[in-house]
Design a protein around this motif. Structure first.
Motif, short mmCIF file in Angstrom:
data_model
loop_
_atom_site.label_atom_id
_atom_site.label_comp_id
_atom_site.label_asym_id
_atom_site.label_seq_id
_atom_site.Cartn_x
_atom_site.Cartn_y
_atom_site.Cartn_z
N VAL A 153 12.56 -10.79 -1.93
CA VAL A 153 13.82 -10.82 -2.68
C VAL A 153 13.64 -10.11 -4.02
O VAL A 153 12.93 -10.60 -4.89
CB VAL A 153 14.27 -12.27 -2.94
N PRO A 154 14.29 -8.95 -4.22
CA PRO A 154 14.25 -8.31 -5.54
C PRO A 154 14.91 -9.22 -6.56
O PRO A 154 15.98 -9.79 -6.30
CB PRO A 154 15.06 -7.02 -5.35
N TRP A 155 14.28 -9.39 -7.73
CA TRP A 155 14.87 -10.29 -8.72
C TRP A 155 15.99 -9.59 -9.48
O TRP A 155 16.02 -8.39 -9.62
CB TRP A 155 13.81 -10.79 -9.70
N SER A 156 16.90 -10.41 -9.94
CA SER A 156 17.98 -9.93 -10.80
C SER A 156 18.46 -11.09 -11.65
O SER A 156 18.74 -12.16 -11.13
CB SER A 156 19.14 -9.37 -9.98
N GLU A 157 18.55 -10.87 -12.97
CA GLU A 157 19.04 -11.94 -13.83
C GLU A 157 20.52 -12.22 -13.61
O GLU A 157 21.06 -13.22 -14.06
CB GLU A 157 18.78 -11.62 -15.32
N HIS A 158 21.20 -11.30 -12.89
CA HIS A 158 22.62 -11.48 -12.59
C HIS A 158 22.85 -12.09 -11.21
O HIS A 158 23.97 -12.44 -10.87
CB HIS A 158 23.35 -10.14 -12.67
N ASN A 159 21.78 -12.18 -10.41
CA ASN A 159 21.93 -12.70 -9.05
C ASN A 159 20.69 -13.54 -8.72
O ASN A 159 19.75 -13.07 -8.09
CB ASN A 159 22.08 -11.55 -8.06
N LYS A 442 19.00 -8.39 -23.28
CA LYS A 442 19.58 -9.47 -22.49
C LYS A 442 19.36 -9.23 -21.00
O LYS A 442 19.05 -10.16 -20.25
CB LYS A 442 21.08 -9.59 -22.78
N LYS A 443 19.50 -7.99 -20.56
CA LYS A 443 19.28 -7.68 -19.16
C LYS A 443 17.83 -7.90 -18.76
O LYS A 443 17.53 -8.34 -17.65
CB LYS A 443 19.68 -6.23 -18.88
N ARG A 444 16.92 -7.60 -19.69
CA ARG A 444 15.49 -7.67 -19.38
C ARG A 444 14.95 -9.09 -19.40
O ARG A 444 14.16 -9.47 -18.54
CB ARG A 444 14.71 -6.78 -20.36
N ILE A 445 15.36 -9.88 -20.41
CA ILE A 445 14.78 -11.22 -20.54
C ILE A 445 15.74 -12.33 -20.13
O ILE A 445 15.35 -13.49 -20.06
CB ILE A 445 14.27 -11.48 -21.97
N GLY A 446 17.01 -11.97 -19.88
CA GLY A 446 17.96 -12.95 -19.39
C GLY A 446 18.64 -13.79 -20.44
O GLY A 446 19.33 -14.75 -20.11
N ARG A 447 18.50 -13.46 -21.72
CA ARG A 447 19.19 -14.19 -22.79
C ARG A 447 19.33 -13.26 -23.99
O ARG A 447 18.66 -12.24 -24.09
CB ARG A 447 18.44 -15.46 -23.19
N SER A 448 20.18 -13.67 -24.92
CA SER A 448 20.41 -12.88 -26.12
C SER A 448 19.35 -13.18 -27.18
O SER A 448 19.01 -14.35 -27.38
CB SER A 448 21.80 -13.19 -26.68
N PRO A 449 18.84 -12.17 -27.88
CA PRO A 449 17.88 -12.41 -28.97
C PRO A 449 18.62 -12.78 -30.26
O PRO A 449 18.39 -12.18 -31.32
CB PRO A 449 17.16 -11.07 -29.09
N GLY A 450 19.52 -13.75 -30.19
CA GLY A 450 20.41 -14.06 -31.30
C GLY A 450 19.71 -14.53 -32.56
O GLY A 450 20.13 -14.18 -33.67
N LYS A 451 18.67 -15.32 -32.41
CA LYS A 451 17.98 -15.82 -33.60
C LYS A 451 17.28 -14.68 -34.34
O LYS A 451 17.30 -14.62 -35.58
CB LYS A 451 16.99 -16.91 -33.22
N GLY A 452 16.66 -13.79 -33.58
CA GLY A 452 16.00 -12.65 -34.22
C GLY A 452 17.01 -11.77 -34.94
O GLY A 452 16.78 -11.33 -36.07
N ASP A 453 18.14 -11.52 -34.29
CA ASP A 453 19.17 -10.68 -34.91
C ASP A 453 19.75 -11.33 -36.16
O ASP A 453 20.05 -10.65 -37.15
CB ASP A 453 20.29 -10.39 -33.90
#
Length: 486
Positions: A153-159, A442-453
């Motif tokens: 199964v190819p991984w996908s953070e969207h599926n 977000k696409k790569r790690i699956g979440r927003s880097p909001g705290k860093g930003d």
């Protein structure tokens, strides 16, 4: 002996290895013959891995507790072969066993990982029990063809449904991650949902070269080490590796170089290949503490990263000199008045000299602040940079944060540290450094880097300390001779 009797004897003998993967591997494969003519059995580290699984399953106290095993290694040690032997054992010794295998990319999975797994299934004495295809290995018993199978199964953070639905109550589950360093954090998080079945044998294997010193594979050896059995394997200690080529790498790059750490020693690098802020800087910052007196001379600056989507957090950060603090994280709200009130309350509480808000979703909040007489300032991450190295404002702010960390900046939150170290970069032909965009992270790690930003927003522009009398507001100016880091 009739064919039927021989099959019954095979079933009995294979069943004796239900909790003995190494015994199965020695029994089931034609060592010393054909494709295995130069091999007398599994390599030492492969045998040790199989024994770890066998010991876990043979112990009634641990059998139905998930076994999480992470192996970081150099090149050429035979990871795919180990996966193939373990998969063949798992399928052959447990009826209706369910297995999912994924890798860092679909190409890796389809062209390298899965063909090697299919090879070992073909070599197994139980080859006739299963049918391998380009995407699965299924039971040849039609009554079990859908319940007794292994899927590529190819991984996908969207599926992530294939990982979220990995349940097999009372039977056996095996989850295999290949080149695990580059599998998104979101997939790891969803996969953990498969660890909840009671009275079920659950084995999660994560293999890979330790190419990134950030992400969930790295944390198997650090933050989550108490839950994972970990092994780091030096290619030089493994039978069958090209010792001459490995020594050339060591001679060329040095024993302690990141190249040799990753490709030979099975150690995580000091700096990932494309990592902009090294993890070493954020790790050191997490250990520092500054008193109020240490930073009393510096301006108090607040950075605000509004939530972009329902899955993102609304983050407010404060920095004063070398000290920083996450003031709050909140779910996304459509009520901008509430968001503005939170910012205003913190501004008053900390007597902030300036508030910077991400332009993207901050315009409405800024308008409310204007109505209250606040001097909040919007910052466009894609705007122009005053730093000649960096392409845009995002890069400029992250570069300022990097310099601040080198000077002794302190962090109070591990997720912030992870966010700062997550961003990767490229260098354009004109020499400009392009930092990875939030959407790509977000696409790569699956979440927003909001705290860093939110934290890096405190470096948007230099700010002078407010010298107004108590109760007065405004008067802050950009200072041309002010050091924004301290």
């Amino acid at each position: 002996m009739s064919e039927q009797d021989a099959e019954l004897q095979l079933i009995e003998e294979v069943a004796s290895f239900t909790h003995d993967p190494l015994g199965f591997a020695l029994y089931a494969f034609p060592w010393g013959e054909g494709e295995l003519a130069n091999h007398e059995g599994p390599r030492t580290w492969q045998a040790e891995t199989m024994n770890t699984i066998g010991d876990h399953l043979s112990n009634p106290e641990t059998r139905f507790q998930p076994l999480l095993l992470a192996i970081a290694s150099g090149h050429g040690i035979g990871k795919s072969a180990d996966m193939g032997m373990i998969l063949s054992w798992a399928m052959s010794t447990c009826e209706d066993c369910k297995i999912v295998v994924t890798a860092n990319t679909e190409n890796q999975l389809r062209t390298k990982t899965w063909p090697e797994i299919a090879k070992w299934q073909r070599l197994s004495i139980t080859a006739d029990w299963f049918k391998p295809t380009a995407t699965a290995v299924t039971s040849t018993d039609e009554a079990h063809s859908k319940s007794w199978k292994a899927d590529a199964v190819p991984w996908s953070e969207h599926n992530t449904e294939a990982f979220a639905g990995l349940h097999n109550l009372g039977k056996r589950i095996v989850l295999i991650f290949d080149e695990a360093s580059n599998i998104a954090d979101k997939v790891w998080e969803v996969a953990e949902g498969a660890l909840t079945d009671k009275e079920t044998e659950i084995i999660w294997l994560a293999f890979g070269n330790p190419t990134r010193n950030i992400g969930r594979f790295r944390e198997c050896f650090r933050k989550f080490k108490h839950r994972w059995v970990t092994k780091q394997i030096d290619s030089r200690t493994v039978e069958g590796t090209n010792k001459e080529q490995i020594q050339k790498w060591v001679d060329d790059y040095g024993e302690d170089s990141d190249f040799v750490k990753v490709r030979v020693r099975g150690l995580f690098p000091d700096v990932s290949d494309a990592q902009f802020i090294p993890t070493g800087l954020t790790d050191a910052a997490m250990k520092r503490q500054w008193t109020a007196a240490d930073v009393s001379h510096a301006a108090v600056i607040i950075g605000v990263d509004p939530a972009y989507s329902g899955a993102d957090d609304f983050v407010i950060y404060m920095r004063q000199g070398l000290h920083s603090k996450c003031l709050g994280t909140y779910p996304k709200s459509t009520d901008e008045l509430i968001s503005a009130k939170r910012i205003a309350d913190f501004e008053d509480q900390y007597k902030a000299d300036q508030v910077f808000i991400d332009f993207g979703y901050g315009t409405g909040i800024k308008s409310i602040g204007d109505g209250w007489g606040r001097t909040w300032q919007l910052v466009a991450f894609g705007g122009g940079s005053t730093d000649p190295q960096m392409l845009n404002k995002r890069g400029e702010m992250y570069n300022s944060a990097k310099s601040w960390l080198k000077l002794g900046g302190s962090l109070d939150d591990q997720e912030t540290a992870d966010d700062l170290s997550t961003a990767e970069y490229k260098v354009r032909t004109d020499g400009k450094i392009v930092l990875e965009a939030k959407e790509d992270i977000k696409k790569r790690i699956g979440r927003s880097p909001g705290k860093g930003d939110a934290l890096v927003l405190t470096f948007a522009f230099p700010v002078t300390k407010n010298t107004n009398l108590p109760g007065e507001r405004g008067g802050n100016k950009v200072a041309t001779d002010y050091d924004p880091y301290v």
